[in-house]
Motif scaffolding. Structure first.
Motif, PDB file in Angstrom:
ATOM      1  N   CYS A 146       9.835   2.001   4.943  1.00 21.55           N
ATOM      2  CA  CYS A 146       9.144   1.820   3.376  1.00 21.55           C
ATOM      3  C   CYS A 146      10.331   2.945   3.349  1.00 21.55           C
ATOM      4  O   CYS A 146      11.165   3.636   3.388  1.00 21.55           O
ATOM      5  CB  CYS A 146       7.237   2.389   4.006  1.00 21.55           C
ATOM      6  N   GLU A 147       9.897   2.810   1.837  1.00 21.44           N
ATOM      7  CA  GLU A 147      10.455   4.402   0.933  1.00 21.44           C
ATOM      8  C   GLU A 147       9.731   5.749   1.221  1.00 21.44           C
ATOM      9  O   GLU A 147       8.416   5.887   1.100  1.00 21.44           O
ATOM     10  CB  GLU A 147       9.961   3.513  -0.151  1.00 21.44           C
ATOM     11  N   ILE A 148      10.335   6.433   1.209  1.00 22.39           N
ATOM     12  CA  ILE A 148       9.607   8.168   1.114  1.00 22.39           C
ATOM     13  C   ILE A 148       9.943   8.905  -0.363  1.00 22.39           C
ATOM     14  O   ILE A 148      11.256   8.397  -1.418  1.00 22.39           O
ATOM     15  CB  ILE A 148       9.949   9.160   1.565  1.00 22.39           C
ATOM     16  N   LEU A 149       9.111   9.339  -1.458  1.00 22.31           N
ATOM     17  CA  LEU A 149       9.362  10.118  -2.087  1.00 22.31           C
ATOM     18  C   LEU A 149       8.616  11.034  -2.367  1.00 22.31           C
ATOM     19  O   LEU A 149       7.543  11.294  -1.792  1.00 22.31           O
ATOM     20  CB  LEU A 149       8.485   8.692  -3.754  1.00 22.31           C
ATOM     21  N   MET A 150       9.497  11.915  -2.438  1.00 24.34           N
ATOM     22  CA  MET A 150       8.919  13.904  -2.269  1.00 24.34           C
ATOM     23  C   MET A 150       9.030  14.783  -3.904  1.00 24.34           C
ATOM     24  O   MET A 150      10.374  13.765  -4.043  1.00 24.34           O
ATOM     25  CB  MET A 150      10.053  14.371  -0.981  1.00 24.34           C
ATOM     26  N   GLY A 151       9.358  15.794  -3.959  1.00 24.01           N
ATOM     27  CA  GLY A 151       9.493  16.711  -4.851  1.00 24.01           C
ATOM     28  C   GLY A 151      11.198  17.109  -4.446  1.00 24.01           C
ATOM     29  O   GLY A 151      11.411  17.193  -3.391  1.00 24.01           O
ATOM     30  N   LYS A 152      12.542  17.275  -5.969  1.00 26.45           N
ATOM     31  CA  LYS A 152      13.431  17.457  -5.353  1.00 26.45           C
ATOM     32  C   LYS A 152      13.776  18.696  -4.219  1.00 26.45           C
ATOM     33  O   LYS A 152      14.044  19.366  -3.594  1.00 26.45           O
ATOM     34  CB  LYS A 152      14.427  17.494  -6.217  1.00 26.45           C
ATOM     35  N   ASP A 163       0.492  -1.555  -0.083  1.00 23.74           N
ATOM     36  CA  ASP A 163      -0.409  -0.245  -0.323  1.00 23.74           C
ATOM     37  C   ASP A 163       0.615   1.421  -0.611  1.00 23.74           C
ATOM     38  O   ASP A 163       2.000   1.008   0.502  1.00 23.74           O
ATOM     39  CB  ASP A 163      -0.834  -0.024   1.330  1.00 23.74           C
ATOM     40  N   LEU A 164       0.480   1.963  -0.652  1.00 25.63           N
ATOM     41  CA  LEU A 164       1.210   3.557  -0.897  1.00 25.63           C
ATOM     42  C   LEU A 164       0.393   4.614   0.138  1.00 25.63           C
ATOM     43  O   LEU A 164      -0.518   4.579   0.045  1.00 25.63           O
ATOM     44  CB  LEU A 164       0.775   3.765  -2.479  1.00 25.63           C
ATOM     45  N   LEU A 165       0.954   5.622   0.716  1.00 24.72           N
ATOM     46  CA  LEU A 165       0.815   6.431   1.728  1.00 24.72           C
ATOM     47  C   LEU A 165       1.140   7.704   0.678  1.00 24.72           C
ATOM     48  O   LEU A 165       1.889   8.513   1.269  1.00 24.72           O
ATOM     49  CB  LEU A 165       0.880   5.978   3.469  1.00 24.72           C
ATOM     50  N   ILE A 166      -0.352   8.579   1.101  1.00 23.13           N
ATOM     51  CA  ILE A 166       0.532  10.196   0.492  1.00 23.13           C
ATOM     52  C   ILE A 166      -0.560  10.650   1.685  1.00 23.13           C
ATOM     53  O   ILE A 166      -0.967  10.814   2.461  1.00 23.13           O
ATOM     54  CB  ILE A 166      -1.106  10.592  -0.641  1.00 23.13           C
ATOM     55  N   ASP A 167       1.642  11.414   2.300  1.00 26.28           N
ATOM     56  CA  ASP A 167       1.265  12.101   3.428  1.00 26.28           C
ATOM     57  C   ASP A 167       0.846  11.802   4.335  1.00 26.28           C
ATOM     58  O   ASP A 167       0.381  10.518   4.627  1.00 26.28           O
ATOM     59  CB  ASP A 167       0.274  13.810   3.430  1.00 26.28           C
ATOM     60  N   THR A 168       1.622  12.526   5.588  1.00 26.47           N
ATOM     61  CA  THR A 168       2.082  11.770   6.905  1.00 26.47           C
ATOM     62  C   THR A 168       1.131  12.199   8.299  1.00 26.47           C
ATOM     63  O   THR A 168       1.242  12.051   9.298  1.00 26.47           O
ATOM     64  CB  THR A 168       4.008  11.375   7.517  1.00 26.47           C
ATOM     65  N   GLY A 169       0.766  13.908   7.937  1.00 26.42           N
ATOM     66  CA  GLY A 169      -0.521  14.036   8.654  1.00 26.42           C
ATOM     67  C   GLY A 169       0.466  15.051   9.447  1.00 26.42           C
ATOM     68  O   GLY A 169       2.075  14.910   9.785  1.00 26.42           O
ATOM     69  N   ILE A 181       2.059  -0.498   4.269  1.00 30.29           N
ATOM     70  CA  ILE A 181       2.851   0.400   4.202  1.00 30.29           C
ATOM     71  C   ILE A 181       4.385   0.441   3.116  1.00 30.29           C
ATOM     72  O   ILE A 181       4.753  -0.063   4.304  1.00 30.29           O
ATOM     73  CB  ILE A 181       2.619   1.689   4.673  1.00 30.29           C
ATOM     74  N   LYS A 182       4.049   0.298   1.852  1.00 26.35           N
ATOM     75  CA  LYS A 182       5.763   0.121   1.162  1.00 26.35           C
ATOM     76  C   LYS A 182       6.304   1.726   0.499  1.00 26.35           C
ATOM     77  O   LYS A 182       7.513   1.675   0.548  1.00 26.35           O
ATOM     78  CB  LYS A 182       5.999  -0.561  -0.097  1.00 26.35           C
ATOM     79  N   LEU A 183       5.318   2.688   0.523  1.00 29.52           N
ATOM     80  CA  LEU A 183       5.777   3.645   0.180  1.00 29.52           C
ATOM     81  C   LEU A 183       4.891   5.458   0.421  1.00 29.52           C
ATOM     82  O   LEU A 183       3.947   5.207   0.612  1.00 29.52           O
ATOM     83  CB  LEU A 183       5.675   3.873  -1.459  1.00 29.52           C
ATOM     84  N   ILE A 184       5.960   5.832   1.165  1.00 32.48           N
ATOM     85  CA  ILE A 184       5.193   7.848   1.616  1.00 32.48           C
ATOM     86  C   ILE A 184       5.456   8.139   0.280  1.00 32.48           C
ATOM     87  O   ILE A 184       6.691   8.428   0.207  1.00 32.48           O
ATOM     88  CB  ILE A 184       5.357   7.597   2.852  1.00 32.48           C
ATOM     89  N   ILE A 185       4.435   9.344  -0.261  1.00 33.52           N
ATOM     90  CA  ILE A 185       3.997   9.769  -1.112  1.00 33.52           C
ATOM     91  C   ILE A 185       4.034  11.086  -0.848  1.00 33.52           C
ATOM     92  O   ILE A 185       2.625  11.235  -0.098  1.00 33.52           O
ATOM     93  CB  ILE A 185       3.722   9.650  -2.585  1.00 33.52           C
ATOM     94  N   LEU A 186       4.821  12.410  -0.545  1.00 33.29           N
ATOM     95  CA  LEU A 186       5.012  13.686   0.406  1.00 33.29           C
ATOM     96  C   LEU A 186       4.603  14.545  -0.964  1.00 33.29           C
ATOM     97  O   LEU A 186       5.199  15.090  -1.373  1.00 33.29           O
ATOM     98  CB  LEU A 186       5.664  14.335   1.179  1.00 33.29           C
ATOM     99  N   THR A 187       3.089  15.015  -1.258  1.00 36.89           N
ATOM    100  CA  THR A 187       2.387  16.281  -1.916  1.00 36.89           C
ATOM    101  C   THR A 187       3.635  17.162  -1.456  1.00 36.89           C
ATOM    102  O   THR A 187       4.505  18.055  -3.075  1.00 36.89           O
ATOM    103  CB  THR A 187       1.882  16.443  -1.627  1.00 36.89           C
TER     104      THR A 187
END
Length: 226
Positions: free
Chosen positions: A75-81, A27-33, A50-56
């Motif tokens: 898990c991994e975190i993906l975000m804008g550079k 599962d992918l989580l968008i943002d973490t609160g 949860i395997k991936l967190i994507i931060l907007t």
């Protein structure tokens, strides 16, 4: 709401809205609160894989629990550079989108500069529109810079998870956020979302926006209709 191989789960009726894209085996989580959500996050997210967190974006109300959740779920975190500079909050300098929001913008800047979230190391950085196939899910990261310079969205099955790129006003009206690091970029992002023509836009605060409301708002904002 079933969407092919995934499911969108609305998370918490709170000031900050998080989303889960549920895949077959992960599962992918968008943002973490934000502050005070850790116990609720643990209780809720332990049910998932949860395997991936994507931060907007890296503002504290969206990234506060990133470090904790990364360690807990390995898990991994993906975000804008271009949002790396915002992780420790010391460089958050937003401008009001309108004069009437000057006080609001000033208070938000001061608040975020005071609050020091735990720093974390992102695993995947993006700086342009990029297609991904990760953990059994096809999605596209969309550059939505403006609210922050590294703001991103997640486009999945014609649904856009847009973070704080847009805010949902009453009376069928949508606009750019009250404060942005670059208001011109935020306006261009609004136009870009129009060009994407998503079926639904899921935002970081308040209820989702359907396409009809998006188009009405665009005409009101840029073409003086309505």
């Amino acid at each position: 709401m079933l969407i092919k191989s995934g499911r969108i789960n609305f998370f918490f009726k709170s000031d900050v809205t998080l989303y889960i894209l549920k895949c077959k085996n992960s599962d992918l989580l968008i943002d973490t609160g934000f502050i005070g959500m850790k116990k609720r996050l643990k209780r809720y997210l332990d049910k998932f894989n949860i395997k991936l967190i994507i931060l907007t974006h890296a503002h504290v109300d969206h990234a506060w629990n990133a470090s904790y959740l990364k360690d807990r779920y390995n898990c991994e975190i993906l975000m804008g550079k271009d949002d790396l500079i915002n992780i420790d909050n010391s460089n958050v300098k937003s401008k009001p989108s309108m004069n009437k929001y000057k006080l609001w913008s000033s208070l938000m800047n001061k608040g975020m500069n005071i609050l020091k979230q735990n720093e974390f190391e992102p695993d995947i950085l993006v700086d342009k529109d990029t297609e991904f196939y990760l953990y059994g899910l096809n999605f596209k990261i969309i550059n939505l810079k403006g609210h922050t310079n590294g703001s991103i969205g997640i486009l999945y099955n014609n649904k856009l998870f847009a973070g704080d790129s847009l805010v949902n006003r009453k009376r069928n009206y949508v606009q750019i956020a009250y404060q942005n690091q670059n208001n011109e970029s935020a306006t261009n992002t609004f136009k870009k979302i129009i060009d994407l023509n998503p079926e639904m836009i899921y935002i970081g605060h308040d209820k989702p926006i359907n396409n009809d409301k998006l188009m009405i708002s665009y005409e009101r904002e840029f073409n003086n209709y309505y």
